[in-house]
Design a protein around this motif. Sequence first.
Motif, PDB file in Angstrom:
ATOM      1  N   SER A 200      32.723  44.884  36.627  1.00  0.00           N
ATOM      2  CA  SER A 200      32.776  45.833  37.351  1.00  0.00           C
ATOM      3  C   SER A 200      34.241  45.831  37.901  1.00  0.00           C
ATOM      4  O   SER A 200      34.855  44.721  37.749  1.00  0.00           O
ATOM      5  CB  SER A 200      31.991  46.087  38.635  1.00  0.00           C
ATOM      6  N   ASP A 201      34.517  46.717  38.626  1.00  0.00           N
ATOM      7  CA  ASP A 201      36.038  46.691  39.299  1.00  0.00           C
ATOM      8  C   ASP A 201      35.604  47.065  40.849  1.00  0.00           C
ATOM      9  O   ASP A 201      36.698  47.349  41.629  1.00  0.00           O
ATOM     10  CB  ASP A 201      37.077  47.641  39.002  1.00  0.00           C
ATOM     11  N   ARG A 202      34.465  46.571  41.248  1.00  0.00           N
ATOM     12  CA  ARG A 202      34.285  46.681  42.774  1.00  0.00           C
ATOM     13  C   ARG A 202      33.426  45.589  43.304  1.00  0.00           C
ATOM     14  O   ARG A 202      32.306  45.143  42.582  1.00  0.00           O
ATOM     15  CB  ARG A 202      33.379  48.060  43.088  1.00  0.00           C
ATOM     16  N   LEU A 203      33.860  44.837  44.215  1.00  0.00           N
ATOM     17  CA  LEU A 203      33.208  43.576  44.596  1.00  0.00           C
ATOM     18  C   LEU A 203      33.037  43.551  46.003  1.00  0.00           C
ATOM     19  O   LEU A 203      33.519  44.004  46.867  1.00  0.00           O
ATOM     20  CB  LEU A 203      34.004  42.349  44.391  1.00  0.00           C
ATOM     21  N   ALA A 212      37.464  43.638  55.665  1.00  0.00           N
ATOM     22  CA  ALA A 212      38.414  44.327  55.212  1.00  0.00           C
ATOM     23  C   ALA A 212      38.056  45.006  53.846  1.00  0.00           C
ATOM     24  O   ALA A 212      37.403  44.618  53.015  1.00  0.00           O
ATOM     25  CB  ALA A 212      39.741  43.571  55.272  1.00  0.00           C
ATOM     26  N   HIS A 213      38.821  46.058  53.443  1.00  0.00           N
ATOM     27  CA  HIS A 213      38.967  46.586  52.111  1.00  0.00           C
ATOM     28  C   HIS A 213      40.119  46.370  51.436  1.00  0.00           C
ATOM     29  O   HIS A 213      41.252  46.551  51.869  1.00  0.00           O
ATOM     30  CB  HIS A 213      38.549  48.138  52.391  1.00  0.00           C
ATOM     31  N   HIS A 214      40.042  45.703  50.383  1.00  0.00           N
ATOM     32  CA  HIS A 214      41.250  45.158  49.676  1.00  0.00           C
ATOM     33  C   HIS A 214      41.474  45.963  48.286  1.00  0.00           C
ATOM     34  O   HIS A 214      40.429  45.975  47.629  1.00  0.00           O
ATOM     35  CB  HIS A 214      41.232  43.938  49.502  1.00  0.00           C
ATOM     36  N   GLN A 215      42.523  46.076  48.026  1.00  0.00           N
ATOM     37  CA  GLN A 215      42.971  46.497  46.386  1.00  0.00           C
ATOM     38  C   GLN A 215      43.664  45.364  45.778  1.00  0.00           C
ATOM     39  O   GLN A 215      44.821  45.031  46.369  1.00  0.00           O
ATOM     40  CB  GLN A 215      43.957  47.819  46.331  1.00  0.00           C
ATOM     41  N   GLU A 216      43.232  44.763  44.747  1.00  0.00           N
ATOM     42  CA  GLU A 216      43.779  43.609  44.281  1.00  0.00           C
ATOM     43  C   GLU A 216      44.063  43.614  42.787  1.00  0.00           C
ATOM     44  O   GLU A 216      43.587  44.549  41.961  1.00  0.00           O
ATOM     45  CB  GLU A 216      42.739  42.537  44.689  1.00  0.00           C
ATOM     46  N   GLN A 217      44.815  42.766  42.442  1.00  0.00           N
ATOM     47  CA  GLN A 217      45.108  42.655  40.971  1.00  0.00           C
ATOM     48  C   GLN A 217      45.680  41.386  40.620  1.00  0.00           C
ATOM     49  O   GLN A 217      46.153  40.564  41.400  1.00  0.00           O
ATOM     50  CB  GLN A 217      46.347  43.624  40.525  1.00  0.00           C
ATOM     51  N   LEU A 218      45.116  41.015  39.310  1.00  0.00           N
ATOM     52  CA  LEU A 218      45.453  39.629  38.806  1.00  0.00           C
ATOM     53  C   LEU A 218      45.739  39.740  37.225  1.00  0.00           C
ATOM     54  O   LEU A 218      44.819  40.357  36.523  1.00  0.00           O
ATOM     55  CB  LEU A 218      44.325  38.513  38.954  1.00  0.00           C
ATOM     56  N   GLY A 219      46.934  39.629  36.761  1.00  0.00           N
ATOM     57  CA  GLY A 219      47.369  40.126  35.423  1.00  0.00           C
ATOM     58  C   GLY A 219      46.976  41.643  35.054  1.00  0.00           C
ATOM     59  O   GLY A 219      47.638  42.399  36.101  1.00  0.00           O
ATOM     60  N   ASP A 220      46.320  41.846  34.250  1.00  0.00           N
ATOM     61  CA  ASP A 220      46.161  43.262  34.114  1.00  0.00           C
ATOM     62  C   ASP A 220      44.604  43.734  34.557  1.00  0.00           C
ATOM     63  O   ASP A 220      44.224  44.825  34.237  1.00  0.00           O
ATOM     64  CB  ASP A 220      46.017  43.442  32.532  1.00  0.00           C
ATOM     65  N   GLN A 221      43.855  42.963  35.266  1.00  0.00           N
ATOM     66  CA  GLN A 221      42.769  43.291  35.868  1.00  0.00           C
ATOM     67  C   GLN A 221      43.094  43.813  37.445  1.00  0.00           C
ATOM     68  O   GLN A 221      43.585  42.925  38.145  1.00  0.00           O
ATOM     69  CB  GLN A 221      41.809  41.957  35.834  1.00  0.00           C
ATOM     70  N   GLU A 222      42.494  44.875  37.654  1.00  0.00           N
ATOM     71  CA  GLU A 222      42.479  45.276  38.947  1.00  0.00           C
ATOM     72  C   GLU A 222      41.133  45.449  39.762  1.00  0.00           C
ATOM     73  O   GLU A 222      40.118  46.104  38.926  1.00  0.00           O
ATOM     74  CB  GLU A 222      43.277  46.723  38.979  1.00  0.00           C
ATOM     75  N   TRP A 223      40.851  45.395  40.908  1.00  0.00           N
ATOM     76  CA  TRP A 223      39.641  45.694  41.423  1.00  0.00           C
ATOM     77  C   TRP A 223      39.837  46.277  42.927  1.00  0.00           C
ATOM     78  O   TRP A 223      40.950  45.942  43.508  1.00  0.00           O
ATOM     79  CB  TRP A 223      38.677  44.584  41.388  1.00  0.00           C
ATOM     80  N   GLN A 224      38.639  46.542  43.540  1.00  0.00           N
ATOM     81  CA  GLN A 224      38.512  46.771  44.827  1.00  0.00           C
ATOM     82  C   GLN A 224      37.494  45.669  45.386  1.00  0.00           C
ATOM     83  O   GLN A 224      36.587  45.383  44.761  1.00  0.00           O
ATOM     84  CB  GLN A 224      37.888  48.215  45.142  1.00  0.00           C
TER      85      GLN A 224
END
Length: 261
Positions: A200-203, A212-224
Motif C-alpha cells: 500500500s501507499d497508506r500507513l 500528524a499526517h505525513h507525506q513521505e518518500q524514500l528513493g522512488d517509494q512514496e506514501w502517506q
Amino acid sequence: MIPQYASALLISDLHLTPSMPLTAQRFFDFCEKEAPKVEVVFILGDLFEYWVGDDAALHSPFHQEVKRALATLSTKVKTYYFHGNRDFLIGSDFLNKTGMTLLPDPSKLEIAGHDYVLCHGDGLCTADVGYQAFRSLVRKPWLQRLFLLMPLDWRRGIANHLRSQSAQQYQHTQQQSPALAQIKTNVTLAACAAVLRGQSDRLIHGHTHLPAHHQEQLGDQEWQRWVLSDWDMDHPERAQPKASALRIDASGVHYSDLIKS
C-alpha cells in the motif's frame, strides 16, 4: 481477499488504568456514542497501561468494566485489536469475552476504497536497536508461557520494574541528547517503506504519541502516514487534555477531536 469496510474509526494508546478515571470515562462514552456510527473500529494497541495476563483482569473491577464496554461495542460494530508494547499479553480469553478480533501486526485492509497498512507502531522504531532486541525477545511464545506461569504479584512487579526502567532510560537519553531521544522514539523512513512495499501507499499507526499526517518518500517509494494520538484527560498539569480518533469514510481521512465532541 483482504477485509473491506466502508467506514472506520481508529484509536490507540489510551493507556487505561484506574488512576486515570476521566480518560476511562471518555473511552466508555466513545464506545456508546461515536463508535457505533461506523462499520468497524480498530484499536491499535496500548488500550491498557500494562497487561500481565488475562487472569489479572478477573480480580480487577476496573478491567471488568472495560471488558463489558468492549463486549457491548462488539455487538454493535466489528471491533479489531492490535497488540501494543504495553498489552501484548492480551490473550484469547479476554478477546473471546470482549468479542474483539486480534489482527497480526502489521495488517492490510481496505477502507472506503483504499488499501491501508495498520500497525501499533513500535516495530517501526528501528533506530532504537536495544528496544527492538527486547521486543523480539518478549514476543517469543515460550517466554510468554513461562511469564504467565509466575504468580500474579511477581508478574506485576516485573511489569512495574520494566516500566520504571524504561522511563529512567528515556529521561537519561533526553537529558544527554534530546535529538537522539527523539530519533530513538520515532519511526524510521526505512521501516515504514519496508512495511508498505508491495502492499500500500497508506500507513496508520500509534505508539509515538505524535499525531500528524505525513507525506513521505524514500528513493522512488512514496506514501502517506497518519499517526494516532494518545489519550490523557487526567494530567492537565503536563499538557492539554488529549483524546482523538481517526475517521475514514467516503469523504476521506479526518482526525476527530473527542475532547470537543
